[in-house]
Design an enzyme around this catalytic site. Structure first.
Site, PDB file in Angstrom:
ATOM      1  N   LYS A 194      33.920  27.295 -37.086  1.00 19.03           N
ATOM      2  CA  LYS A 194      33.241  26.222 -37.807  1.00 19.03           C
ATOM      3  C   LYS A 194      31.769  26.555 -37.838  1.00 19.03           C
ATOM      4  O   LYS A 194      31.164  26.841 -36.809  1.00 19.03           O
ATOM      5  CB  LYS A 194      33.438  24.904 -37.072  1.00 19.03           C
ATOM      6  CG  LYS A 194      32.822  23.713 -37.781  1.00 19.03           C
ATOM      7  CD  LYS A 194      33.753  23.202 -38.836  1.00 19.03           C
ATOM      8  CE  LYS A 194      33.101  22.250 -39.801  1.00 19.03           C
ATOM      9  NZ  LYS A 194      34.126  21.526 -40.572  1.00 19.03           N
ATOM     10  N   SER A 253      35.006  27.696 -41.671  1.00 21.19           N
ATOM     11  CA  SER A 253      34.800  26.528 -42.526  1.00 21.19           C
ATOM     12  C   SER A 253      33.459  25.896 -42.204  1.00 21.19           C
ATOM     13  O   SER A 253      33.012  25.897 -41.066  1.00 21.19           O
ATOM     14  CB  SER A 253      36.009  25.598 -42.433  1.00 21.19           C
ATOM     15  OG  SER A 253      35.872  24.572 -41.546  1.00 21.19           O
TER      16      SER A 253
END
Lengths: 359, 359, 359, 359
Positions: free
Chosen positions: B161, B231
């Site tokens: 992330k 992401s």
């Protein structure tokens, strides 16, 4: 009758370059074209002008070959929305003009046959109601006759293009003191698609004439057709009906089969068709997609119906289009959204046009 | 080490009811939770606040069990976007606290192992650049050690992330006289994901240390990791790295495998994994999705990159999510968008967590 | 009673930094806060989670000052959607705790007074129907009493937050054999807003008790309230009612006035208020926006109702927000979408909180 | 020269019914039409086909009156996007064919004059770069001459339609080994609009020839034109330039003036024009809109640039369109999005065509 089916990629709604090339080299004969099923890259909803743009372009294009009247008699059925992997294209359907008898196979083999019929124009307030159901049922029967298909079991796909309610249409109805079925252009598309599908179900004997009424439209989802594919657009006021099936009075190397997707990820339905016809070549896949009205798929929550940024028909086309493309290996297939009364809730019909391997 | 993986459906970004039920019945032990991978129902793009909302909710929820500090040390990786059939949910990953030696299988069987590491916070201008690549490479190596995975070939998924550039971040960088990599919040997500993936590729030996530099980020698509899944979100300033793989020092009945999708409809990649592990149960599928930057899939034009109404990452998730769900039969899987340098252009990694059939 | 109104910019739905600063410097006293009207940057439609996110954040924030129970009794009314120039912010409304008698102006001058009341929770099938209309009417009367406003003519704004129908709510109603008013989450927001507004109109004598029934909701647009502002969200099951007006039993330097916009570009309605109160300072502007259901504005066609990419409430907020911001010179105003039965069709109430110039 | 300007509402991109009516009754003479500025109801971004659809429709329509060649020489400038209150319409501009000398006012009064010129077609890699800046500068000078406007101070609006980079265009450039200015169709629109505006600024002496280079495009926002209005579309490969201004060699009752909006809510700029010309009738308002690149308007945060659901140009048109419509009382005005280098950052030019009151 001898039916040819050619897929033509388009670079934009007004692109006819590949179509011209195919005509130039003789693969498509303009005077034999009876229908064009297009996937154009609009939103597939109310304000999708790519459908009308493509129709205007095609009419003008064919006029140059066969004149305005003949070009106008071709059935142009544009379905907007190429979400996800789907590729914009036209499926051009042609029918030879020679007599059916001459061409039918001697051995009774049934080949692809196609019939086309238009209903009368509808008034805005008739959409989604009894009048639309009955007129479509009658048109489907006529289209079967036009296709020389006697048995409803030989019908594998009924494509219907139907009108929607625009803001103007609603004002018009009200100015005459009548209330349209729904006060929302987007929702009207569902009612129009649903009434058309129920009409087809009646014509094909899937539902009894007395079993279906306008109260069922977008209400009783247990009533549906397993072969109807209806799509709504603002560019017409009548319903255009195209019946696809197999007929012993047709010749040629194409034939059709169909299945019913139980839900949006039911790839098994297409896989069965592909396996049962493993020796044949896939010419085109045609299917309908919708967001399951229960809000669930295989017991899991989906968010398509609660999404106020992307309409659920767009989600559904993206999902079903990808599932089918992954199985047939080609993203240039016809997947249309909004499957009200077309297959079970959340599912929809899937049909394949095959070419017999004649080696 | 013994890893447990539990999928938890959520009714909204702030829903913890099913999570609570699973804790109540002992299926999840809060003190053992090391990471939560969530799919939340936002747009997955810049202004997707469902990710932050879910993280805030989870932190507060776990605080009630293990206190604020321990709750804060769990890695919350939220991927926005449940387009098409995808179902919002959390994948809760727990690790037993006993020593690895005790639990390792006597016969050298490798089982699922997971390691978690954070990088330092990045300044806005570092995103998509050398600093991010190197810091992530270092963090991936540390996370492998944390997971007791010695061989990079045993790593099957690296979830990262990473931050994005907000309008505020860009102003901040410029106020200090430095220019961020790109002048667009949405595009910054791609640069941050891409740099993170290249960092993982270096750490795993997929690319040589000297082979990759910041000029490659979102430029040379031939350079990629086959297991990185990155992401981007606005709710963090560092990169959170979770390495998944198999280790002989881990015990338990779970293990992992992975493949690489060549394009968005390459269902065959998952099908192979499912067939090779036909005796095992599928616990979770994890994959990345992206619109092919060439504008083509299998030679057909797609419209994802030209669509100004729906971002291409949303199209891609809808497509890939449906393809994978149709094969594993479950729409509650982890499919994340934006696969820059994660798998080949237009494709991406797909990994499966299996449970050994112990009968 | 002494009312204070403070506008607080927010950088995201979970930002409380400026709020904290204002509390630190004494401009806001947490124990006196009775309501927060927020504009958050979601889509303002069904899947707008920024509202719930902001409420959760604020509740937790105020709990730190006054405890969970007192924080829970504050009325949080979040309106999603900051399209165009609108700036995300909270309007924090506080009420002094001393007795009204002590504070009332000796000369009978009326000052801003605010009353707050919640209805009971509604079942999904009650939304948009008689039960909601009557409960809201009753709550508005109680809120007037709470505000010590005796004369309905002194009420200038009635803010009501009301529930919507989610997919889950519809399933729930049907599981109990009852049909909700509408089969569409998005449309349910309009019915809930409309019923709430009609309830307010009854309470204020704008419409007679016997004049209004559930058949009028979203049907007879000639029936409306000139001061109701209702907004729907998924984060509550009851209606929260806040009555704003002037009372001789209130003290302080704030007072209120209102007008009614005839259509979305009727800036003249605000301009009149500003000119009539030219000596006062504008503290906040509160207004409702909607797309004219006729499809026309000043005889010209608008496309808001036919747009399947952007919901019409988003268009309307962008337009009305910009018109009002251009007149008061501040984009940080409260403009909420969906003005069913709030002002005439296509128009809506606009109210201004002024600060008397006491020099 | 005698210029006439007629606004024509359209019910859809392919509607010519009102245009036909106006021709039938003599208000528009097809052979005199030199340009049509349209507002069509697409998204105004990359995949907005309503512009091309309208152009195709108009070309075919005018061909019926004046033949294909003359119809092709009319300049069709379509700006997509009628967000908020904006009404789809065409502004039809006609120029009498008689000689200028005959028509010029004896007293030297300057009246509306219009000149039209096209550049050559651009290659994809030329967009946003030096070639586009210089070619446009040259075309603007030629268009001034065509309009018989000698003094740049008499130019009040320069409308330029310019190309954008499509996915196909980018592939084409790369196939020839050259890199386009940007790797994103949507962003390319800004570069093309920006380079065109800088070209106009050079031609009009607002910026010195040596002051501007391609490095300034979408980079140095302090460089701009106060009268350029540029809009990008996929339907052309050249730039179409229309210069509007006042000339002593023109006759008729129309004339023009302009101001510059400092930001999106600077209604005062239009209000000044309306007051200074209070005795004249407003024929049409033309303006540009953009989201302030600073992320702030009057010190308040706007969310247009962080919104991944709605493009910022759509937000900006909705806001500016409503502000201007509220002042002139008509939503059927020309407001076009994307004001890169057209007016100051966040602002843009606003021009009014007036009709002298000849009573």
């Amino acid at each position: 009758m001898n039916i040819s089916v050619v897929k033509v990629p388009i670079a934009s709604p007004d692109d006819t370059s590949e179509l011209k090339r195919l005509i130039d080299q003789g693969d498509i004969v303009p005077s034999r074209v009876i229908a064009v099923l297009g996937k154009t890259e609009g939103n597939g909803c109310v304000n999708d002008f790519t459908r009308g743009y493509a129709v205007r372009t095609l009419k003008s294009f064919f006029s140059g070959y066969v004149g305005e009247e003949a070009a106008g008699s071709i059935s142009y059925i544009m379905s907007g929305g190429t979400e996800g992997v789907l590729a914009p294209h036209h499926t051009v359907i042609s029918r030879s003009v020679r007599s059916a008898g001459e061409e039918a196979a001697a051995d009774g083999t049934k080949s692809l046959a196609v019939g086309v019929v238009h209903t009368r124009d509808f008034r805005p307030e008739e959409l989604g109601r009894e009048a639309q159901i009955r007129e479509v049922a009658s048109a489907v029967r006529k289209a079967m006759a036009d296709a020389r298909i006697a048995d409803a079991a030989d019908v594998h796909f009924v494509q219907i293009k139907c009108p929607l309610l625009t803001a103007a249409g609603m004002l018009d109805a009200r100015s005459r003191g009548v209330e349209p079925i729904v006060d929302d252009t987007y929702k009207s598309m569902g009612y129009s698609r649903g009434a058309s599908a129920l009409g087809a179900a009646i014509a094909l004997g899937e539902l009894g004439e007395g079993e279906v009424g306008e109260a069922d439209v977008c209400a009783d989802w247990s009533k549906y057709s397993g072969v109807a594919s209806t799509s709504a657009g603002s560019e017409l006021a009548c319903c255009e009906v195209i019946v696809f099936g197999n007929s012993a009075e047709a010749a040629g190397d194409l034939y059709m089969s169909h299945g019913v997707m139980k839900d949006a990820i039911d790839g098994a339905s297409l896989l069965s068709l592909l396996r049962e016809n493993a020796s044949a070549e896939v010419v085109q896949v045609l299917a309908k997609a919708e967001a399951d009205p229960s809000g669930l798929i295989r017991g899991r929550r989906h968010t398509m119906l609660n999404d106020s940024d992307i309409n659920h028909t767009r989600h559904a086309r993206a999902a079903v289009g990808a599932v089918l493309a992954s199985l047939c290996g080609d993203p240039m297939i016809y997947v249309s959204g909004g499957a009200e009364h077309q297959g079970p809730p959340g599912g929809g019909p899937v049909a394949v046009i095959f070419r017999r391997n004649t080696n």
